[in-house]
Motif scaffolding. Structure first.
Motif, mmCIF file in Angstrom:
data_model
loop_
_atom_site.group_PDB
_atom_site.id
_atom_site.type_symbol
_atom_site.label_atom_id
_atom_site.label_comp_id
_atom_site.label_asym_id
_atom_site.label_seq_id
_atom_site.Cartn_x
_atom_site.Cartn_y
_atom_site.Cartn_z
ATOM 1 N N PHE A 13 5.032 6.247 -11.387
ATOM 2 C CA PHE A 13 5.800 5.049 -11.668
ATOM 3 C C PHE A 13 5.165 3.974 -12.056
ATOM 4 C CE2 PHE A 13 9.446 2.228 -10.242
ATOM 5 C CZ PHE A 13 10.376 2.668 -11.106
ATOM 6 N N GLU A 14 3.750 4.132 -12.172
ATOM 7 C CA GLU A 14 2.931 2.622 -12.214
ATOM 8 C C GLU A 14 3.228 2.058 -13.607
ATOM 9 O OE1 GLU A 14 -1.672 1.615 -12.876
ATOM 10 O OE2 GLU A 14 -1.318 3.371 -11.763
ATOM 11 N N GLN A 15 3.530 2.715 -14.783
ATOM 12 C CA GLN A 15 3.720 1.917 -16.306
ATOM 13 C C GLN A 15 4.873 1.327 -15.756
ATOM 14 O OE1 GLN A 15 1.884 1.557 -18.642
ATOM 15 N NE2 GLN A 15 0.530 2.643 -17.417
ATOM 16 N N GLU A 16 5.929 1.677 -15.498
ATOM 17 C CA GLU A 16 7.291 1.113 -14.911
ATOM 18 C C GLU A 16 6.954 0.012 -14.236
ATOM 19 O OE1 GLU A 16 6.810 4.279 -14.751
ATOM 20 O OE2 GLU A 16 8.620 5.511 -15.664
ATOM 21 N N ILE A 17 6.190 -0.200 -13.301
ATOM 22 C CA ILE A 17 5.712 -1.111 -12.427
ATOM 23 C C ILE A 17 5.164 -2.382 -12.976
ATOM 24 C CG2 ILE A 17 4.232 -2.002 -10.626
ATOM 25 C CD1 ILE A 17 4.984 0.941 -9.172
ATOM 26 N N VAL A 62 0.847 -1.048 0.097
ATOM 27 C CA VAL A 62 0.125 0.089 -0.046
ATOM 28 C C VAL A 62 0.959 1.201 -0.008
ATOM 29 C CG1 VAL A 62 -1.622 1.285 1.084
ATOM 30 C CG2 VAL A 62 -1.797 -1.133 1.186
ATOM 31 N N GLY A 63 0.886 2.066 -0.976
ATOM 32 C CA GLY A 63 1.709 3.259 -0.996
ATOM 33 C C GLY A 63 1.410 3.856 -2.629
ATOM 34 N N ARG A 64 2.154 5.047 -2.524
ATOM 35 C CA ARG A 64 2.265 5.352 -3.726
ATOM 36 C C ARG A 64 3.179 4.768 -4.792
ATOM 37 N NH1 ARG A 64 4.795 11.287 -2.740
ATOM 38 N NH2 ARG A 64 5.760 10.097 -0.885
ATOM 39 N N PHE A 65 3.016 4.709 -6.155
ATOM 40 C CA PHE A 65 3.810 4.386 -7.115
ATOM 41 C C PHE A 65 4.864 5.202 -7.629
ATOM 42 C CE2 PHE A 65 0.166 1.143 -8.707
ATOM 43 C CZ PHE A 65 0.372 0.507 -7.399
ATOM 44 N N ILE A 66 5.965 5.428 -6.749
ATOM 45 C CA ILE A 66 7.024 6.351 -7.106
ATOM 46 C C ILE A 66 8.414 5.407 -6.986
ATOM 47 C CG2 ILE A 66 6.011 8.384 -6.587
ATOM 48 C CD1 ILE A 66 7.137 8.165 -3.602
ATOM 49 N N GLU A 67 9.412 6.054 -7.479
ATOM 50 C CA GLU A 67 10.670 5.302 -7.791
ATOM 51 C C GLU A 67 11.351 5.020 -6.389
ATOM 52 O OE1 GLU A 67 14.887 4.708 -7.966
ATOM 53 O OE2 GLU A 67 13.924 6.202 -7.172
ATOM 54 N N CYS A 68 11.336 5.647 -5.298
ATOM 55 C CA CYS A 68 11.847 5.579 -3.851
ATOM 56 C C CYS A 68 11.236 4.426 -3.125
ATOM 57 C CB CYS A 68 11.799 6.985 -3.284
ATOM 58 S SG CYS A 68 10.270 7.311 -2.469
ATOM 59 N N LYS A 69 10.131 3.959 -3.612
ATOM 60 C CA LYS A 69 9.476 2.793 -2.817
ATOM 61 C C LYS A 69 9.911 1.343 -2.864
ATOM 62 C CE LYS A 69 6.500 5.421 -0.500
ATOM 63 N NZ LYS A 69 6.598 5.523 0.944
ATOM 64 N N GLY A 70 10.691 1.224 -4.006
ATOM 65 C CA GLY A 70 11.572 -0.067 -4.299
ATOM 66 C C GLY A 70 10.525 -0.994 -4.791
ATOM 67 N N ILE A 71 9.404 -0.763 -5.276
ATOM 68 C CA ILE A 71 8.677 -1.908 -6.013
ATOM 69 C C ILE A 71 9.328 -2.738 -6.827
ATOM 70 C CG2 ILE A 71 6.323 -2.182 -6.780
ATOM 71 C CD1 ILE A 71 5.533 0.446 -5.907
ATOM 72 N N PRO A 72 9.962 -2.443 -7.687
ATOM 73 C CA PRO A 72 10.549 -3.296 -8.688
ATOM 74 C C PRO A 72 11.362 -4.500 -7.773
ATOM 75 C CG PRO A 72 10.862 -1.196 -9.676
ATOM 76 C CD PRO A 72 10.472 -1.108 -8.375
ATOM 77 N N VAL A 73 11.972 -4.027 -6.968
ATOM 78 C CA VAL A 73 12.706 -5.011 -6.330
ATOM 79 C C VAL A 73 11.800 -6.068 -5.339
ATOM 80 C CG1 VAL A 73 14.171 -5.456 -4.172
ATOM 81 C CG2 VAL A 73 14.788 -3.411 -5.787
ATOM 82 N N PHE A 74 10.639 -5.460 -5.039
ATOM 83 C CA PHE A 74 9.722 -6.287 -4.297
ATOM 84 C C PHE A 74 9.250 -7.193 -5.086
ATOM 85 C CE2 PHE A 74 5.239 -5.983 -2.308
ATOM 86 C CZ PHE A 74 5.502 -6.987 -1.648
ATOM 87 N N LEU A 75 8.759 -6.786 -6.497
ATOM 88 C CA LEU A 75 8.456 -7.715 -7.630
ATOM 89 C C LEU A 75 9.303 -8.755 -7.926
ATOM 90 C CD1 LEU A 75 6.958 -5.039 -10.075
ATOM 91 C CD2 LEU A 75 5.622 -6.689 -8.534
ATOM 92 N N GLU A 76 10.794 -8.549 -7.950
ATOM 93 C CA GLU A 76 11.456 -9.582 -8.243
ATOM 94 C C GLU A 76 11.602 -10.674 -7.046
ATOM 95 O OE1 GLU A 76 16.333 -10.173 -9.617
ATOM 96 O OE2 GLU A 76 15.596 -8.107 -9.422
#
Length: 254
Positions: A111-115, A75-89
């Motif tokens: 950052f949603e499209q990148e995610i 839960v949170g904003r889709f921005i680069e500093c939230k580290g979501i790509p690492v989480f997905l991996e």
């Protein structure tokens, strides 16, 4: 923007009676490093109000409610500093190990499209669900098995308190103010930011270890009661206001 302190604001603060309130010790450290005087900054942790039983807690999304494997949540904003790509991996490696789990993402942002591209490149579209912005994320938090905050920068991490308040185990990265919310092996787990394997192992452990889950959930309730409560917040703010008022009165007298 808590990280947006600049030389102009610092210069201004030196000429007037001004107090800054930082929501974590880590944020205060950053501000002092930028030149703000330490004695002008008071640390006051955010508090979490009591959960309200209202219409928001009866939200129903079939793809969410009907899933019968482990539910993992961001839960949170889709921005680069939230580290979501690492989480997905990390999540991709978790389900590669034949663990039945699905990741639900609540939020929106630039950052949603990148995610979404990352989800596609990892070939995990069937295991990741985008739920968009939700006005009452607690309705989802209380129904999942785990909440993860994978940030590489974070001044506090209020979403962790929200998850604890509804009895959901949490994992965060060992950075910023997150370390002031999660005590390792007490009310959650901490992992180094960017360590894909460590996050995968932490998720697996938290999902499968019933003793750990029970222990961290109970500790989460206790820490909310002891440290992040409304009365403590109120008292600290009142002390700051009283101090400023007395300074002003003394200045007028002289």
């Amino acid at each position: 923007n808590s990280y947006g302190l600049n030389i102009h604001k610092i210069s201004f603060s030196k000429n007037i009676k001004l107090q800054y309130i930082a929501i974590s010790k880590e944020l205060k450290k950053i501000w002092v490093g930028k030149g703000l005087e330490s004695d002008k900054i008071k640390v006051v942790y955010n508090f979490l109000a009591d959960k309200k039983e209202d219409e928001g807690f009866r939200i129903s999304i079939p793809s969410f409610d009907n899933y019968n494997g482990y539910k993992v949540l961001y839960v949170g904003r889709f921005i680069e500093c939230k580290g979501i790509p690492v989480f997905l991996e990390s999540f991709s490696k978790l389900i590669d190990g034949k663990l039945k789990a699905k990741l639900f993402l609540i939020g929106d942002g630039d950052f949603e499209q990148e995610i979404r591209h990352c989800v596609s490149s990892l070939n995990i579209e069937d295991s990741v669900s985008f739920l968009g912005y939700q006005s009452n994320p607690l309705a989802f938090m209380e129904k999942v098995d785990l909440l993860v905050l994978p940030s590489k920068e974070d001044g506090f991490g209020r979403v962790l308190l929200e998850a604890m308040s509804v009895g959901t185990p949490v994992i965060g990265t060992r950075i910023g103010g997150i370390q002031e919310v999660i005590e390792q092996e007490v009310n959650g787990l901490l992992v180094p930011y960017g360590d894909v394997t460590a996050l995968k192992e932490a998720m697996k452990r938290m999902l499968e270890d019933e003793h750990l889950r029970k222990k961290t959930i109970e500790a989460g309730f206790q820490i909310l009661k002891d440290r992040f409560n409304k009365e403590t917040y109120k008292t600290k703010l009142e002390n700051i206001y009283d101090s400023i008022s007395m300074d002003s009165i003394n200045q007028i007298k002289t």
